[in-house]
Design a protein around this motif. Structure first.
Motif, PDB file in Angstrom:
ATOM      1  N   LEU A   1      70.814  49.802  28.136  1.00 41.52           N
ATOM      2  CA  LEU A   1      70.776  48.758  27.132  1.00 41.52           C
ATOM      3  C   LEU A   1      70.393  49.371  25.788  1.00 41.52           C
ATOM      4  O   LEU A   1      69.467  50.157  25.699  1.00 41.52           O
ATOM      5  CB  LEU A   1      69.737  47.703  27.531  1.00 41.52           C
ATOM      6  CG  LEU A   1      69.425  46.596  26.529  1.00 41.52           C
ATOM      7  CD1 LEU A   1      70.633  45.691  26.365  1.00 41.52           C
ATOM      8  CD2 LEU A   1      68.214  45.818  26.985  1.00 41.52           C
ATOM      9  N   LYS A   2      71.107  48.992  24.738  1.00 40.45           N
ATOM     10  CA  LYS A   2      70.832  49.543  23.408  1.00 40.45           C
ATOM     11  C   LYS A   2      70.673  48.371  22.442  1.00 40.45           C
ATOM     12  O   LYS A   2      71.609  47.607  22.243  1.00 40.45           O
ATOM     13  CB  LYS A   2      71.979  50.435  22.949  1.00 40.45           C
ATOM     14  CG  LYS A   2      72.369  51.518  23.949  1.00 40.45           C
ATOM     15  CD  LYS A   2      73.661  52.204  23.540  1.00 40.45           C
ATOM     16  CE  LYS A   2      74.121  53.185  24.600  1.00 40.45           C
ATOM     17  NZ  LYS A   2      75.394  53.847  24.257  1.00 40.45           N
ATOM     18  N   THR A   3      69.503  48.229  21.828  1.00 39.48           N
ATOM     19  CA  THR A   3      69.316  47.115  20.898  1.00 39.48           C
ATOM     20  C   THR A   3      69.592  47.525  19.457  1.00 39.48           C
ATOM     21  O   THR A   3      70.045  46.707  18.662  1.00 39.48           O
ATOM     22  CB  THR A   3      67.903  46.530  21.027  1.00 39.48           C
ATOM     23  OG1 THR A   3      66.940  47.568  20.848  1.00 39.48           O
ATOM     24  CG2 THR A   3      67.703  45.889  22.384  1.00 39.48           C
ATOM     25  N   ILE A   4      69.276  48.759  19.084  1.00 38.26           N
ATOM     26  CA  ILE A   4      69.684  49.317  17.796  1.00 38.26           C
ATOM     27  C   ILE A   4      70.352  50.655  18.079  1.00 38.26           C
ATOM     28  O   ILE A   4      69.758  51.525  18.711  1.00 38.26           O
ATOM     29  CB  ILE A   4      68.501  49.521  16.835  1.00 38.26           C
ATOM     30  CG1 ILE A   4      67.837  48.184  16.505  1.00 38.26           C
ATOM     31  CG2 ILE A   4      68.957  50.202  15.546  1.00 38.26           C
ATOM     32  CD1 ILE A   4      66.642  48.306  15.577  1.00 38.26           C
ATOM     33  N   SER A   5      71.586  50.820  17.635  1.00 37.18           N
ATOM     34  CA  SER A   5      72.304  52.059  17.913  1.00 37.18           C
ATOM     35  C   SER A   5      73.239  52.381  16.758  1.00 37.18           C
ATOM     36  O   SER A   5      73.448  51.582  15.847  1.00 37.18           O
ATOM     37  CB  SER A   5      73.103  51.939  19.223  1.00 37.18           C
ATOM     38  OG  SER A   5      74.091  50.932  19.106  1.00 37.18           O
ATOM     39  N   GLY A   6      73.830  53.573  16.815  1.00 34.65           N
ATOM     40  CA  GLY A   6      74.766  53.970  15.772  1.00 34.65           C
ATOM     41  C   GLY A   6      75.203  55.408  15.934  1.00 34.65           C
ATOM     42  O   GLY A   6      74.916  56.063  16.938  1.00 34.65           O
ATOM     43  N   LYS A   7      75.898  55.895  14.910  1.00 37.82           N
ATOM     44  CA  LYS A   7      76.448  57.249  14.927  1.00 37.82           C
ATOM     45  C   LYS A   7      76.233  57.911  13.581  1.00 37.82           C
ATOM     46  O   LYS A   7      76.304  57.253  12.535  1.00 37.82           O
ATOM     47  CB  LYS A   7      77.939  57.201  15.267  1.00 37.82           C
ATOM     48  CG  LYS A   7      78.626  58.562  15.306  1.00 37.82           C
ATOM     49  CD  LYS A   7      80.128  58.422  15.512  1.00 37.82           C
ATOM     50  CE  LYS A   7      80.477  58.032  16.930  1.00 37.82           C
ATOM     51  NZ  LYS A   7      80.257  59.137  17.895  1.00 37.82           N
ATOM     52  N   LEU A   8      75.969  59.213  13.612  1.00 36.19           N
ATOM     53  CA  LEU A   8      75.864  60.021  12.404  1.00 36.19           C
ATOM     54  C   LEU A   8      77.114  60.882  12.291  1.00 36.19           C
ATOM     55  O   LEU A   8      77.446  61.625  13.229  1.00 36.19           O
ATOM     56  CB  LEU A   8      74.628  60.924  12.428  1.00 36.19           C
ATOM     57  CG  LEU A   8      73.312  60.317  11.934  1.00 36.19           C
ATOM     58  CD1 LEU A   8      72.880  59.145  12.801  1.00 36.19           C
ATOM     59  CD2 LEU A   8      72.226  61.386  11.898  1.00 36.19           C
ATOM     60  N   THR A   9      77.810  60.768  11.160  1.00 33.76           N
ATOM     61  CA  THR A   9      79.001  61.578  10.927  1.00 33.76           C
ATOM     62  C   THR A   9      78.948  62.200   9.541  1.00 33.76           C
ATOM     63  O   THR A   9      78.220  61.732   8.653  1.00 33.76           O
ATOM     64  CB  THR A   9      80.287  60.741  11.051  1.00 33.76           C
ATOM     65  OG1 THR A   9      80.225  59.657  10.117  1.00 33.76           O
ATOM     66  CG2 THR A   9      80.458  60.192  12.455  1.00 33.76           C
TER      67      THR A   9
END
Length: 293
Positions: A209-217
């Motif tokens: 479960l992920k409540t805050i997530s994202g990606k760095l590019t």
């Protein structure tokens, strides 16, 4: 929480390390600064509260005394005892509340404390099957308002902050071994004792479960940025830290609230973004496209 679901959450353990602390040995006085907040009043700072660490006290700043460099609700204690891990806050007309913190007090200037009244803390220890302390075990408290997580220290101890009142389920895990316990949370420190890990019969969990997530590019070519530190902060106080994985992804498991995310990748310009999670059942995505230095 089922054992399978807990193991999904414990996948975070591979991305972050537990924190520790210890006392100092030189003769420099211990300086402790911080701010006291009221969790029942939208985290407003509290004026005129008495803050005591090991017999040494200070009173929080009221609005008449506040300035650009002296925040309402702030305090400074000089000469706090080395090794202390608790503080007692007294507000006029109300019972004192004792709050735990980590790491313990050392000589010199210590990290600023953010002390929240009228909310719970869960403190305990994670042990293996032989009764030995487990370092960096993943610990999560599931409440009716969401999940709050952390990691055990070198001695197996852990402290989970900002836990709402009421019945909660706490789970700890390391590898394929876990333990789950139901607890009733009140204001202040809730001592739950030892959590002893046991083998899990279902070691293949679903996705976490992920409540805050994202990606760095990279803004240059959209390539993922792996191994970059991501800091989760609340009111400028660091709550959790982890590194992005091989695909540049990160995620946190946190309850609803206002946070900020700070990224400090090597070779790129750092960036900070707000992250307000309204409902943990509706995860928040915060991506970063970073400019090379």
């Amino acid at each position: 929480m089922t054992r399978r679901n807990f193991l999904a959450l414990s996948a975070l353990a591979s991305l972050a390390a537990g924190c520790g602390g210890g006392g100092g040995s030189d003769s420099k006085a211990a300086l402790v600064k911080g701010v006291v907040y009221d969790s029942l009043q939208a985290d407003l700072p509290i004026e005129g509260a008495t803050v005591t660490i090991g017999g040494v006290s200070a009173v929080t700043t009221d609005r008449a005394q506040a300035s650009a460099t002296k925040q309402v609700g702030s305090f400074i204690i000089n000469g706090a005892p080395l090794g202390a891990t608790t503080v007692t806050v007294t507000v006029t007309g109300k019972p004192p509340q004792t709050i735990a913190f980590q790491p313990s007090i050392t000589s010199g200037t210590n990290p600023d404390l953010a002390l929240y009244l009228n909310i719970g803390q869960v403190r305990g220890r994670v042990l293996d099957e032989a009764g030995l302390p487990v370092k960096s075990a993943f610990v999560v408290v599931n409440t009716n308002q969401g999940s709050i997580s952390g990691f055990s220290n070198t001695d197996g101890s852990f402290l989970i902050d900002l836990v709402p009142e009421g019945t909660s389920e706490i789970s700890a895990g390391a590898g394929s071994k876990i333990v789950t316990k139901n607890v009733t949370i009140g204001f202040g420190i809730n001592e739950i004792g030892d959590l002893q890990l046991q083998p899990d019969p279902n070691p293949n969990p679903p996705a976490p479960l992920k409540t805050i997530s994202g990606k760095l590019t990279s803004a240059l070519d959209s390539s993922p940025i792996a191994g970059a530190p991501v800091f989760l902060l609340r009111e400028g106080i660091q709550l959790e830290t982890l590194n992005t994985d091989a695909t540049g992804d990160y995620y946190f498991i946190v309850p609803a609230g206002s946070y900020s995310l700070q990224v400090l990748p090597s070779g790129y310009i750092p960036e900070t973004k707000p992250a307000t999670l309204v409902n943990p059942n509706n995860p928040l995505t915060v991506n970063f496209s970073l400019t090379p230095r």
